[in-house]
Scaffold this motif. Structure first.
Motif, PDB file in Angstrom:
ATOM      1  N   PHE A  81       0.844  -1.180   0.000  1.00  0.00           N
ATOM      2  CA  PHE A  81       0.000   0.000   0.000  1.00  0.00           C
ATOM      3  C   PHE A  81       0.884   1.236   0.000  1.00  0.00           C
ATOM      4  O   PHE A  81       1.925   1.270   0.644  1.00  0.00           O
ATOM      5  CB  PHE A  81      -0.900   0.043   1.238  1.00  0.00           C
ATOM      6  CG  PHE A  81      -1.801  -1.150   1.369  1.00  0.00           C
ATOM      7  CD1 PHE A  81      -2.823  -1.354   0.462  1.00  0.00           C
ATOM      8  CD2 PHE A  81      -1.625  -2.059   2.383  1.00  0.00           C
ATOM      9  CE1 PHE A  81      -3.661  -2.447   0.574  1.00  0.00           C
ATOM     10  CE2 PHE A  81      -2.456  -3.149   2.507  1.00  0.00           C
ATOM     11  CZ  PHE A  81      -3.469  -3.355   1.594  1.00  0.00           C
ATOM     12  N   ASP A 103       0.277   7.375   1.090  1.00  0.00           N
ATOM     13  CA  ASP A 103      -0.895   8.262   1.036  1.00  0.00           C
ATOM     14  C   ASP A 103      -2.171   7.516   1.414  1.00  0.00           C
ATOM     15  O   ASP A 103      -2.997   8.038   2.162  1.00  0.00           O
ATOM     16  CB  ASP A 103      -1.048   8.874  -0.355  1.00  0.00           C
ATOM     17  CG  ASP A 103      -0.001   9.937  -0.642  1.00  0.00           C
ATOM     18  OD1 ASP A 103       0.576  10.489   0.325  1.00  0.00           O
ATOM     19  OD2 ASP A 103       0.234  10.224  -1.821  1.00  0.00           O
ATOM     20  N   ASP A 104      -2.324   6.295   0.901  1.00  0.00           N
ATOM     21  CA  ASP A 104      -3.510   5.498   1.237  1.00  0.00           C
ATOM     22  C   ASP A 104      -3.527   5.128   2.716  1.00  0.00           C
ATOM     23  O   ASP A 104      -4.564   5.197   3.366  1.00  0.00           O
ATOM     24  CB  ASP A 104      -3.570   4.228   0.387  1.00  0.00           C
ATOM     25  CG  ASP A 104      -3.852   4.527  -1.072  1.00  0.00           C
ATOM     26  OD1 ASP A 104      -4.512   5.543  -1.364  1.00  0.00           O
ATOM     27  OD2 ASP A 104      -3.402   3.742  -1.913  1.00  0.00           O
ATOM     28  N   LEU A 138      -4.503   8.159   4.867  1.00  0.00           N
ATOM     29  CA  LEU A 138      -5.950   8.388   4.847  1.00  0.00           C
ATOM     30  C   LEU A 138      -6.677   7.360   5.704  1.00  0.00           C
ATOM     31  O   LEU A 138      -7.596   7.701   6.459  1.00  0.00           O
ATOM     32  CB  LEU A 138      -6.478   8.354   3.419  1.00  0.00           C
ATOM     33  CG  LEU A 138      -5.965   9.443   2.480  1.00  0.00           C
ATOM     34  CD1 LEU A 138      -6.523   9.237   1.084  1.00  0.00           C
ATOM     35  CD2 LEU A 138      -6.293  10.823   3.002  1.00  0.00           C
ATOM     36  N   PHE A 139      -6.263   6.105   5.584  1.00  0.00           N
ATOM     37  CA  PHE A 139      -6.847   5.045   6.406  1.00  0.00           C
ATOM     38  C   PHE A 139      -6.675   5.365   7.890  1.00  0.00           C
ATOM     39  O   PHE A 139      -7.617   5.247   8.674  1.00  0.00           O
ATOM     40  CB  PHE A 139      -6.194   3.696   6.074  1.00  0.00           C
ATOM     41  CG  PHE A 139      -6.504   2.625   7.059  1.00  0.00           C
ATOM     42  CD1 PHE A 139      -7.730   1.976   7.056  1.00  0.00           C
ATOM     43  CD2 PHE A 139      -5.578   2.263   8.026  1.00  0.00           C
ATOM     44  CE1 PHE A 139      -8.024   0.991   7.993  1.00  0.00           C
ATOM     45  CE2 PHE A 139      -5.853   1.282   8.954  1.00  0.00           C
ATOM     46  CZ  PHE A 139      -7.081   0.644   8.943  1.00  0.00           C
ATOM     47  N   THR A 165      -7.415  15.747   6.394  1.00  0.00           N
ATOM     48  CA  THR A 165      -6.896  15.327   5.087  1.00  0.00           C
ATOM     49  C   THR A 165      -7.029  16.399   4.018  1.00  0.00           C
ATOM     50  O   THR A 165      -6.300  16.369   3.027  1.00  0.00           O
ATOM     51  CB  THR A 165      -7.629  14.074   4.585  1.00  0.00           C
ATOM     52  OG1 THR A 165      -9.004  14.395   4.363  1.00  0.00           O
ATOM     53  CG2 THR A 165      -7.491  12.926   5.562  1.00  0.00           C
ATOM     54  N   ARG A 225     -11.570   6.546  -1.799  1.00  0.00           N
ATOM     55  CA  ARG A 225     -10.210   6.067  -1.515  1.00  0.00           C
ATOM     56  C   ARG A 225     -10.230   4.896  -0.535  1.00  0.00           C
ATOM     57  O   ARG A 225      -9.477   3.934  -0.692  1.00  0.00           O
ATOM     58  CB  ARG A 225      -9.342   7.214  -0.961  1.00  0.00           C
ATOM     59  CG  ARG A 225      -9.128   8.379  -1.909  1.00  0.00           C
ATOM     60  CD  ARG A 225      -8.057   8.161  -2.950  1.00  0.00           C
ATOM     61  NE  ARG A 225      -6.748   7.924  -2.413  1.00  0.00           N
ATOM     62  CZ  ARG A 225      -5.828   8.862  -2.166  1.00  0.00           C
ATOM     63  NH1 ARG A 225      -6.103  10.133  -2.420  1.00  0.00           N
ATOM     64  NH2 ARG A 225      -4.657   8.534  -1.688  1.00  0.00           N
ATOM     65  N   ILE A 226     -11.081   4.955   0.477  1.00  0.00           N
ATOM     66  CA  ILE A 226     -11.187   3.856   1.439  1.00  0.00           C
ATOM     67  C   ILE A 226     -11.751   2.616   0.759  1.00  0.00           C
ATOM     68  O   ILE A 226     -11.269   1.496   0.972  1.00  0.00           O
ATOM     69  CB  ILE A 226     -12.034   4.272   2.664  1.00  0.00           C
ATOM     70  CG1 ILE A 226     -11.315   5.357   3.475  1.00  0.00           C
ATOM     71  CG2 ILE A 226     -12.374   3.062   3.541  1.00  0.00           C
ATOM     72  CD1 ILE A 226      -9.971   4.955   4.072  1.00  0.00           C
ATOM     73  N   ALA A 253     -11.469   1.834  -2.403  1.00  0.00           N
ATOM     74  CA  ALA A 253     -10.400   1.303  -3.258  1.00  0.00           C
ATOM     75  C   ALA A 253      -9.358   0.555  -2.423  1.00  0.00           C
ATOM     76  O   ALA A 253      -8.864  -0.503  -2.839  1.00  0.00           O
ATOM     77  CB  ALA A 253      -9.739   2.443  -4.033  1.00  0.00           C
ATOM     78  N   LEU A 254      -9.048   1.068  -1.234  1.00  0.00           N
ATOM     79  CA  LEU A 254      -8.102   0.391  -0.350  1.00  0.00           C
ATOM     80  C   LEU A 254      -8.659  -0.958   0.091  1.00  0.00           C
ATOM     81  O   LEU A 254      -7.932  -1.957   0.124  1.00  0.00           O
ATOM     82  CB  LEU A 254      -7.793   1.274   0.863  1.00  0.00           C
ATOM     83  CG  LEU A 254      -6.786   0.741   1.867  1.00  0.00           C
ATOM     84  CD1 LEU A 254      -5.396   0.624   1.229  1.00  0.00           C
ATOM     85  CD2 LEU A 254      -6.716   1.647   3.084  1.00  0.00           C
ATOM     86  N   GLU A 255      -9.938  -0.996   0.410  1.00  0.00           N
ATOM     87  CA  GLU A 255     -10.569  -2.259   0.797  1.00  0.00           C
ATOM     88  C   GLU A 255     -10.541  -3.266  -0.355  1.00  0.00           C
ATOM     89  O   GLU A 255     -10.298  -4.453  -0.139  1.00  0.00           O
ATOM     90  CB  GLU A 255     -12.011  -2.016   1.257  1.00  0.00           C
ATOM     91  CG  GLU A 255     -12.079  -1.330   2.603  1.00  0.00           C
ATOM     92  CD  GLU A 255     -13.487  -0.988   3.025  1.00  0.00           C
ATOM     93  OE1 GLU A 255     -13.767  -1.099   4.232  1.00  0.00           O
ATOM     94  OE2 GLU A 255     -14.313  -0.605   2.169  1.00  0.00           O
ATOM     95  N   GLN A 261      -8.288  -3.384  -2.700  1.00  0.00           N
ATOM     96  CA  GLN A 261      -6.889  -3.823  -2.782  1.00  0.00           C
ATOM     97  C   GLN A 261      -6.559  -4.796  -1.648  1.00  0.00           C
ATOM     98  O   GLN A 261      -5.844  -5.769  -1.853  1.00  0.00           O
ATOM     99  CB  GLN A 261      -5.966  -2.605  -2.733  1.00  0.00           C
ATOM    100  CG  GLN A 261      -4.516  -2.932  -2.979  1.00  0.00           C
ATOM    101  CD  GLN A 261      -3.639  -1.697  -2.957  1.00  0.00           C
ATOM    102  OE1 GLN A 261      -4.101  -0.573  -2.781  1.00  0.00           O
ATOM    103  NE2 GLN A 261      -2.354  -1.896  -3.126  1.00  0.00           N
TER     104      GLN A 261
END
Length: 78
Positions: A3, A6-7, A10-11, A27, A37-38, A40-42, A44
């Protein structure tokens, strides 16, 4: 899993502050952008990180695991 900082940052803000609205102040991003963004992180990560409700975002087990790793990265960055 790799990761970007930046991600993870934010998390960390969303996790620590308990929701998107609260994290907008730290932020500088809109709640809609943070939500994307959250999500998209989930995707990933491969599973949800938060339980979402009208009261905010609460970490679930996968989120707690990522929080520990993200805090280690944060400590190394500082």
């Amino acid at each position: 899993m790799d990761f970007g900082w930046d991600d993870l940052r934010l998390f960390l803000d969303v996790a620590r502050l308990g929701g998107l609205s609260a994290a907008t102040a730290t932020t500088g991003l809109s709640a809609a952008t943070l939500g994307r963004r959250i999500t998209a992180l989930e995707r990933q990560f491969g599973e949800p990180l938060f339980h979402r409700s009208q009261l905010g975002y609460r970490l679930i087990d996968a989120g707690e695991d990522l929080l520990a790793r993200a805090e280690e990265v944060e400590a190394a960055m500082l």
